[in-house]
Design an enzyme around this catalytic site. Structure first.
Site: not given
Ligand code: IMP
Length: 178
Positions: A49, A103, A107, A135, A156, A163, A169
């Site tokens: 990403g 990154e 999230d 977020k 989202f 993606d 992407r």
């Molecule tokens: P985390 O581990 O929950 O912080 O999420 C990290 C990964 O989840 C990111 O690197 C993204 O690949 C994916 N992700 C989280 N939120 C989104 C979104 O809104 N759109 C697309 N991918 C997301």
């Protein structure tokens, strides 16, 4: 900005423009240039990403630095009970280095936590985190997010490297579910 984008079963609408992204990326680069000029940091770009952000960010970074691309792979070990996290692509010796994790979005922070846990074991000097999007309502971990472009609600989003099911992407702007 362009109009609605349809990917598979979902529609997305324009959310963050190229201009806004560009300003956010420049702001991050300026902070890094000011704060880490004596550290010769190693940027660790987390694929897939972050490829677009990394390209734009590094064009604005003017201090001596190195760049490497990694993937985070998690799997269940055969003997231990927990999940094993492996960094694919890290060939540099990072002992004593300043590492900047690049990154696309933070999230929940689970991915980041796994990454930081592995990096800490390698005796780095310090770990910084740079992300386009954060977020905050979802993020519950304690690691400081040193550099972020924008905070967004728990919606989202796609585009600019992000993606939906592998698609979207390549979009220049960031879109949100319509
Ligand atoms: P985390 O581990 O929950 O912080 O999420 C990290 C990964 O989840 C990111 O690197 C993204 O690949 C994916 N992700 C989280 N939120 C989104 C979104 O809104 N759109 C697309 N991918 C997301």
């Amino acid at each position: 900005m362009s109009d609605l984008v349809t990917i598979k079963d979902k529609q997305f609408k324009p959310y963050i423009s190229q201009q806004q992204i560009s300003e956010a990326v420049k702001k991050i680069a300026t902070s890094i240039n000011n704060e880490l000029k004596n550290d010769q940091p190693l940027f660790l770009v987390v694929l897939n990403g972050s490829f677009m952000f990394a390209a734009d960010l590094l064009k604005e970074v003017s201090i001596p630095c190195e760049i490497s691309f990694i993937k985070v792979a998690s799997y269940h070990g055969t003997t231990s009970s927990g999940t094993v996290t492996e960094l694919i692509g890290l060939s540099e010796d990072i002992t004593g280095r300043t590492v900047i994790i690049v990154e696309d979005i933070v999230d929940t922070g689970i991915t980041l936590e796994k990454l930081i846990t592995v990096l800490k074991r390698k005796n780095v000097k310090q770990i910084k985190v740079a992300t386009v999007l954060l977020k905050p309502d979802s993020y519950k971990k304690e690691f400081t997010i040193d550099y972020y472009g924008m905070k967004i609600p728990n919606d989202f989003v796609i585009g600019y490297g992000l993606d939906y099911d592998g698609l979207g992407r390549n979009l220049k702007e960031i879109y949100v579910l319509a």
